[in-house]
Design a protein around this motif. Structure first.
Motif, PDB file in Angstrom:
ATOM      1  N   SER A  68      59.301  13.470  64.942  1.00  0.00           N
ATOM      2  CA  SER A  68      58.007  12.947  65.400  1.00  0.00           C
ATOM      3  C   SER A  68      57.044  14.084  65.730  1.00  0.00           C
ATOM      4  O   SER A  68      55.848  13.989  65.439  1.00  0.00           O
ATOM      5  CB  SER A  68      58.186  12.024  66.597  1.00  0.00           C
ATOM      6  OG  SER A  68      58.633  12.731  67.724  1.00  0.00           O
ATOM      7  N   ARG A  69      57.541  15.172  66.312  1.00  0.00           N
ATOM      8  CA  ARG A  69      56.665  16.323  66.595  1.00  0.00           C
ATOM      9  C   ARG A  69      56.150  16.940  65.300  1.00  0.00           C
ATOM     10  O   ARG A  69      54.970  17.289  65.185  1.00  0.00           O
ATOM     11  CB  ARG A  69      57.410  17.381  67.399  1.00  0.00           C
ATOM     12  CG  ARG A  69      57.626  17.011  68.830  1.00  0.00           C
ATOM     13  CD  ARG A  69      58.365  18.107  69.558  1.00  0.00           C
ATOM     14  NE  ARG A  69      58.621  17.732  70.944  1.00  0.00           N
ATOM     15  CZ  ARG A  69      59.417  18.409  71.738  1.00  0.00           C
ATOM     16  NH1 ARG A  69      60.044  19.491  71.308  1.00  0.00           N
ATOM     17  NH2 ARG A  69      59.594  18.012  72.975  1.00  0.00           N
ATOM     18  N   GLU A  71      55.798  15.443  62.437  1.00  0.00           N
ATOM     19  CA  GLU A  71      54.836  14.514  61.832  1.00  0.00           C
ATOM     20  C   GLU A  71      53.473  14.631  62.495  1.00  0.00           C
ATOM     21  O   GLU A  71      52.447  14.611  61.826  1.00  0.00           O
ATOM     22  CB  GLU A  71      55.345  13.080  61.944  1.00  0.00           C
ATOM     23  CG  GLU A  71      56.415  12.766  60.974  1.00  0.00           C
ATOM     24  CD  GLU A  71      56.092  11.523  60.180  1.00  0.00           C
ATOM     25  OE1 GLU A  71      55.213  10.748  60.603  1.00  0.00           O
ATOM     26  OE2 GLU A  71      56.714  11.352  59.139  1.00  0.00           O
ATOM     27  N   ARG A  72      53.459  14.733  63.836  1.00  0.00           N
ATOM     28  CA  ARG A  72      52.177  14.874  64.543  1.00  0.00           C
ATOM     29  C   ARG A  72      51.473  16.158  64.121  1.00  0.00           C
ATOM     30  O   ARG A  72      50.271  16.171  63.912  1.00  0.00           O
ATOM     31  CB  ARG A  72      52.405  14.885  66.052  1.00  0.00           C
ATOM     32  CG  ARG A  72      52.333  13.545  66.687  1.00  0.00           C
ATOM     33  CD  ARG A  72      52.209  13.681  68.199  1.00  0.00           C
ATOM     34  NE  ARG A  72      53.189  14.592  68.770  1.00  0.00           N
ATOM     35  CZ  ARG A  72      54.314  14.224  69.339  1.00  0.00           C
ATOM     36  NH1 ARG A  72      54.627  12.955  69.434  1.00  0.00           N
ATOM     37  NH2 ARG A  72      55.143  15.109  69.829  1.00  0.00           N
ATOM     38  N   GLN A  73      52.223  17.234  64.017  1.00  0.00           N
ATOM     39  CA  GLN A  73      51.623  18.513  63.629  1.00  0.00           C
ATOM     40  C   GLN A  73      51.084  18.459  62.208  1.00  0.00           C
ATOM     41  O   GLN A  73      50.017  18.975  61.930  1.00  0.00           O
ATOM     42  CB  GLN A  73      52.641  19.640  63.746  1.00  0.00           C
ATOM     43  CG  GLN A  73      52.950  20.029  65.160  1.00  0.00           C
ATOM     44  CD  GLN A  73      53.982  21.151  65.227  1.00  0.00           C
ATOM     45  OE1 GLN A  73      54.581  21.520  64.222  1.00  0.00           O
ATOM     46  NE2 GLN A  73      54.204  21.670  66.415  1.00  0.00           N
ATOM     47  N   ARG A  75      49.982  15.955  60.607  1.00  0.00           N
ATOM     48  CA  ARG A  75      48.771  15.137  60.519  1.00  0.00           C
ATOM     49  C   ARG A  75      47.543  15.949  60.931  1.00  0.00           C
ATOM     50  O   ARG A  75      46.473  15.786  60.377  1.00  0.00           O
ATOM     51  CB  ARG A  75      48.901  13.905  61.411  1.00  0.00           C
ATOM     52  CG  ARG A  75      49.784  12.857  60.818  1.00  0.00           C
ATOM     53  CD  ARG A  75      49.703  11.571  61.631  1.00  0.00           C
ATOM     54  NE  ARG A  75      50.947  10.858  61.453  1.00  0.00           N
ATOM     55  CZ  ARG A  75      51.715  10.419  62.421  1.00  0.00           C
ATOM     56  NH1 ARG A  75      51.353  10.579  63.668  1.00  0.00           N
ATOM     57  NH2 ARG A  75      52.842   9.804  62.168  1.00  0.00           N
ATOM     58  N   ARG A  76      47.714  16.806  61.953  1.00  0.00           N
ATOM     59  CA  ARG A  76      46.586  17.602  62.435  1.00  0.00           C
ATOM     60  C   ARG A  76      46.258  18.757  61.499  1.00  0.00           C
ATOM     61  O   ARG A  76      45.110  19.130  61.343  1.00  0.00           O
ATOM     62  CB  ARG A  76      46.892  18.157  63.826  1.00  0.00           C
ATOM     63  CG  ARG A  76      46.929  17.095  64.892  1.00  0.00           C
ATOM     64  CD  ARG A  76      46.926  17.707  66.278  1.00  0.00           C
ATOM     65  NE  ARG A  76      47.858  18.792  66.442  1.00  0.00           N
ATOM     66  CZ  ARG A  76      48.912  18.785  67.227  1.00  0.00           C
ATOM     67  NH1 ARG A  76      49.190  17.719  67.926  1.00  0.00           N
ATOM     68  NH2 ARG A  76      49.691  19.829  67.328  1.00  0.00           N
TER      69      ARG A  76
END
Length: 96
Positions: A68-69, A71-73, A75-76
């Motif tokens: 999840s971390r 994936e968040r990175q 996306r940014r």
């Protein structure tokens, strides 16, 4: 050594070790003739299985958190930038 520790060591050897075929046969006879040993061995086996499953659950949770971390990175920023950010930081290169 105390008898309880000797018995625990014996149980661990048969559950976790690699007993020889002769030792395994003797173990089966002892389990059939000693109900206390059989009960202790079953409890120890269940404990090992529970610990194994708890470790698998913890590992799964940690992997999901990492995923999840990541994936968040991604996306940014772009995935390549995210993947090499720590390397750039170690090398002291400025960020763009």
């Amino acid at each position: 050594m105390r008898p309880a520790l000797d018995q625990l060591r014996l149980i661990e050897h048969h559950l976790l070790g690699c007993p020889t075929p002769a030792e395994a046969a003797q173990w089966q006879v002892r389990l059939l003739t000693d109900p206390e040993l059989a009960t202790d061995a079953m409890a120890q086996r269940q404990l090992y299985q529970t610990l194994h499953e708890a470790g698998r659950r913890q590992l799964r949770q940690e992997l999901e958190l990492i995923h999840s971390r990541f994936e968040r990175q991604t996306r940014r920023r772009g995935w390549l930038h995210s993947a090499t950010e720590n390397l750039r930081r170690l090398l002291g290169k400025p960020r763009r």
